[in-house]
Design an enzyme around this catalytic site. Structure first.
Site, mmCIF file in Angstrom:
data_model
loop_
_atom_site.group_PDB
_atom_site.id
_atom_site.type_symbol
_atom_site.label_atom_id
_atom_site.label_comp_id
_atom_site.label_asym_id
_atom_site.label_seq_id
_atom_site.Cartn_x
_atom_site.Cartn_y
_atom_site.Cartn_z
ATOM 1 N N TYR A 150 0.766 -1.279 -0.112
ATOM 2 C CA TYR A 150 -0.095 0.075 0.008
ATOM 3 C C TYR A 150 0.947 1.350 -0.089
ATOM 4 O O TYR A 150 0.782 2.270 -0.907
ATOM 5 C CB TYR A 150 -0.960 0.118 1.314
ATOM 6 C CG TYR A 150 -1.776 1.130 1.445
ATOM 7 C CD1 TYR A 150 -2.826 1.377 0.533
ATOM 8 C CD2 TYR A 150 -1.477 2.140 2.158
ATOM 9 C CE1 TYR A 150 -3.776 2.448 0.634
ATOM 10 C CE2 TYR A 150 -2.183 3.556 2.407
ATOM 11 C CZ TYR A 150 -3.354 3.369 1.397
ATOM 12 O OH TYR A 150 -4.105 4.660 1.606
ATOM 13 N N LYS A 154 1.264 4.053 -3.135
ATOM 14 C CA LYS A 154 0.758 5.680 -2.823
ATOM 15 C C LYS A 154 2.090 6.609 -3.102
ATOM 16 O O LYS A 154 2.023 7.655 -3.605
ATOM 17 C CB LYS A 154 0.243 6.034 -1.372
ATOM 18 C CG LYS A 154 -0.968 5.229 -1.235
ATOM 19 C CD LYS A 154 -2.159 5.674 -2.142
ATOM 20 C CE LYS A 154 -3.466 5.322 -2.002
ATOM 21 N NZ LYS A 154 -4.419 5.720 -3.036
#
Length: 244
Positions: A150, A154
């Site tokens: 994750y 990002k």
């Protein structure tokens, strides 16, 4: 305020959480908003909540054919598109040593591939004054324990804005990143519980989690001409989490 009066917006992941809050704010400021999501029940609830200036299209950002249907609907009704809020995202925890190829693929298919094609397929409908907003995360700057995929996805989203600002030179289209910290969406509150929310709140100098409406307010700013000299920027709306 009517900063978005007459504008057309697309919000992916728009049926719940930050996306739904942004849809409400955009509509309050005068926009017609197409929200795009995977769950029909959530889309139906959002439509009932948002009123006549909302449109819903069911689909996944990981499926190019679904995105094609979305933009065909925008073109058929509105002709052009002013704002894209590429907000759909996913991610879950897996410690280093336990990470699987499936986990990486699921995260990057939505957060990176999905963001790329959400934007790329919108471009033929956009022109001078257009605003693209990508949803980043404080985790893309600081990292987050057990959130390797994750956090990396990002960080990739942050770089997409830098690259695309170069690619979009001369078009009049801007692209910026909105990076929230811990936000008290219904999903987050359910996942964290009361004690978990207190832990995340304590991590910020403001000693609380964000309300989705606070993130939506900044999205509306980035969507509007008030941010007309901003591109390739990242706006942290994280209570100071990634700034110290």
């Amino acid at each position: 305020m009517t900063r978005l009066n007459g504008k057309t917006a697309v919000i992916t992941g728009g049926a719940t959480g930050i996306g739904l809050a942004a849809a409400k704010r955009f509509i309050d400021e005068g926009a017609v908003v197409f929200i795009f999501g995977r769950r029909q029940d959530a889309l139906d609830a959002a439509m009932a909540d948002l009123g006549p200036n909302a449109r819903v299209v069911k689909g996944s950002v990981s499926a190019e054919a679904d995105l094609d249907r979305l933009y065909a609907a925008v073109k058929a009704e509105r002709g052009t598109l002013d704002i894209v809020f590429a907000n759909a995202g996913t991610g879950g925890p897996l410690q280093l040593g336990q990470i699987t190829a499936q986990h990486i693929n699921e995260t990057f298919d939505t957060n990176v591939k999905g963001t790329i094609f959400t934007v790329q397929k919108a471009l033929p409908l956009m022109g001078q004054g257009g605003s693209i907003i990508l949803t980043g995360s404080s985790a893309g700057t600081t990292g987050a324990p057990a959130f390797s995929a994750y956090s990396a996805s990002k960080a990739a989203v942050r770089n997409l804005a830098r690259t695309w600002a170069e690619d979009l030179k001369g078009t009049g289209i801007r692209v910026n990143v909105l990076s929230p910290g811990a936000t008290a969406t219904e999903l987050a509150k359910e996942a964290l519980g009361v004690e978990g929310q207190k832990v995340f709140a304590a991590m910020t100098p403001l000693q609380r989690m964000a309300d989705p409406a606070e993130i939506a307010a900044v999205a509306a700013f980035l969507a509007s001409d008030d941010s007309s000299f901003m591109t390739a920027s990242e706006v942290a709306v994280d209570g100071g989490l990634a700034q110290l």
